[in-house]
Design a protein around this motif. Structure first.
Motif, mmCIF file in Angstrom:
data_model
loop_
_atom_site.group_PDB
_atom_site.id
_atom_site.type_symbol
_atom_site.label_atom_id
_atom_site.label_comp_id
_atom_site.label_asym_id
_atom_site.label_seq_id
_atom_site.Cartn_x
_atom_site.Cartn_y
_atom_site.Cartn_z
ATOM 1 N N LEU A 155 -10.687 10.766 -50.742
ATOM 2 C CA LEU A 155 -11.441 10.725 -49.304
ATOM 3 C C LEU A 155 -13.004 10.889 -49.947
ATOM 4 O O LEU A 155 -13.895 10.546 -49.398
ATOM 5 C CB LEU A 155 -11.017 12.101 -48.836
ATOM 6 C CG LEU A 155 -11.550 12.494 -47.542
ATOM 7 C CD1 LEU A 155 -11.556 11.135 -46.488
ATOM 8 C CD2 LEU A 155 -10.821 13.633 -46.873
ATOM 9 N N GLN A 156 -12.965 11.862 -51.037
ATOM 10 C CA GLN A 156 -14.588 12.162 -51.239
ATOM 11 C C GLN A 156 -15.282 10.898 -52.056
ATOM 12 O O GLN A 156 -16.508 10.668 -51.785
ATOM 13 C CB GLN A 156 -14.698 13.267 -52.397
ATOM 14 C CG GLN A 156 -13.902 14.621 -52.076
ATOM 15 C CD GLN A 156 -12.350 14.557 -51.573
ATOM 16 O OE1 GLN A 156 -11.605 14.026 -52.277
ATOM 17 N NE2 GLN A 156 -12.262 15.488 -50.550
ATOM 18 N N ASN A 157 -14.465 9.975 -52.467
ATOM 19 C CA ASN A 157 -15.201 8.937 -53.187
ATOM 20 C C ASN A 157 -15.399 7.630 -52.099
ATOM 21 O O ASN A 157 -15.936 6.481 -52.676
ATOM 22 C CB ASN A 157 -14.889 8.714 -54.781
ATOM 23 C CG ASN A 157 -13.508 7.914 -54.781
ATOM 24 O OD1 ASN A 157 -12.851 7.522 -53.848
ATOM 25 N ND2 ASN A 157 -13.160 8.651 -55.965
ATOM 26 N N ILE A 158 -14.919 7.676 -50.991
ATOM 27 C CA ILE A 158 -14.677 6.231 -50.244
ATOM 28 C C ILE A 158 -16.242 5.856 -50.026
ATOM 29 O O ILE A 158 -16.485 4.675 -49.848
ATOM 30 C CB ILE A 158 -14.056 6.471 -48.911
ATOM 31 C CG1 ILE A 158 -12.654 6.640 -49.438
ATOM 32 C CG2 ILE A 158 -14.271 5.688 -48.185
ATOM 33 C CD1 ILE A 158 -11.453 6.869 -48.416
ATOM 34 N N PRO A 159 -17.045 7.330 -49.704
ATOM 35 C CA PRO A 159 -18.575 6.466 -49.394
ATOM 36 C C PRO A 159 -19.116 5.449 -50.474
ATOM 37 O O PRO A 159 -19.766 4.669 -50.427
ATOM 38 C CB PRO A 159 -19.577 7.713 -49.186
ATOM 39 C CG PRO A 159 -18.242 8.784 -48.683
ATOM 40 C CD PRO A 159 -17.132 8.499 -49.447
ATOM 41 N N GLN A 160 -18.734 6.002 -51.773
ATOM 42 C CA GLN A 160 -19.232 5.202 -53.038
ATOM 43 C C GLN A 160 -18.565 3.860 -52.865
ATOM 44 O O GLN A 160 -18.998 2.986 -53.231
ATOM 45 C CB GLN A 160 -18.736 5.933 -54.234
ATOM 46 C CG GLN A 160 -19.602 5.692 -55.469
ATOM 47 C CD GLN A 160 -19.440 6.403 -56.534
ATOM 48 O OE1 GLN A 160 -18.599 7.579 -56.558
ATOM 49 N NE2 GLN A 160 -19.995 6.304 -57.804
ATOM 50 N N VAL A 161 -17.060 3.847 -52.788
ATOM 51 C CA VAL A 161 -16.460 2.539 -52.708
ATOM 52 C C VAL A 161 -17.278 1.583 -51.683
ATOM 53 O O VAL A 161 -17.445 0.351 -51.834
ATOM 54 C CB VAL A 161 -15.054 2.847 -52.334
ATOM 55 C CG1 VAL A 161 -14.408 1.493 -51.869
ATOM 56 C CG2 VAL A 161 -14.115 3.439 -53.354
ATOM 57 N N LYS A 162 -17.797 2.108 -50.550
ATOM 58 C CA LYS A 162 -18.463 1.239 -49.528
ATOM 59 C C LYS A 162 -19.776 0.789 -50.052
ATOM 60 O O LYS A 162 -20.051 -0.619 -49.878
ATOM 61 C CB LYS A 162 -18.791 2.057 -48.293
ATOM 62 C CG LYS A 162 -17.467 2.352 -47.351
ATOM 63 C CD LYS A 162 -17.802 3.053 -46.188
ATOM 64 C CE LYS A 162 -16.762 3.432 -45.134
ATOM 65 N NZ LYS A 162 -17.379 4.043 -44.094
#
Length: 195
Positions: A155-162
């Protein structure tokens, strides 16, 4: 973004109920990945999953289950590199390099690229790409809506995936370690909303 969950390699108590719960929280696809499994064990699991979700299940092994159960597709990998003859469902493939992404982009509906981050569930399975490499691949069009990030996704690194331009996430360890947690529904809702 597409949300995929990959099963653990072993069967676990209450797995079918948890899979139903994942779908009720908006899961797009479940990848049934049990590489050492007997087909009869896979059938028992599929029999226990609510029939409405079967078209959203993709198999990594025992491809004949796809037509027998009306599953959504097959996922190609090192063990099973070729689709079954006459396959008409979704076709996806595991990739571990940007060169593989380039090779298989046109012949698959989507591809997984891994490991993007250090694995949550596999000891010693470390990120294979730097942020700069992924951003460069995005700018070249290699990472796009057809490519799904796998490996250490939380959940924490989803913004980076985007930011890297991926079209979805495939989650394994971060989801399955929460089976039985009292707040699992809140976590699943948060994960869906983050996408």
């Amino acid at each position: 973004m597409k949300w995929i969950v990959i099963t653990q390699p072993d069967f676990i108590p209450g797995e079918a109920l948890f899979i139903d719960r994942l779908f009720s929280h908006g899961l797009d696809l479940l990848h049934l990945r049990k590489p050492e499994s007997d087909i009869r064990d896979c059938k028992r699991l599929l029999d226990d999953i609510s029939p409405e979700w079967l078209p959203k299940i993709v198999v990594h092994d025992h491809f004949e289950l796809c037509s027998e159960y009306g599953l959504g597709g097959v996922h190609l990998n090192g063990r099973n590199p070729m689709p079954p003859q006459g396959h008409k469902g979704t076709l996806s493939r595991s990739c571990h390099s940007l060169e593989e992404i380039d090779t298989y982009m046109t012949c698959c509906d989507y591809l997984t690229l891994s490991p993007i981050f250090n694995s949550v569930s596999k000891q010693g399975y470390m990120a294979a790409f730097t942020a700069d490499q992924l951003l460069a691949a995005k700018s070249k069009g290699l990472i796009n809506q057809k490519v799904v990030a796998l490996g250490g996704v939380t959940l924490q690194n989803i913004p980076q995936v985007k930011d890297f331009g991926f079209g979805g996430v495939a989650v394994l360890g971060d989801v399955w370690q929460r089976v039985g947690d009292a707040d699992v529904d809140d976590y699943l809702d948060s994960l869906r909303m983050a996408l």
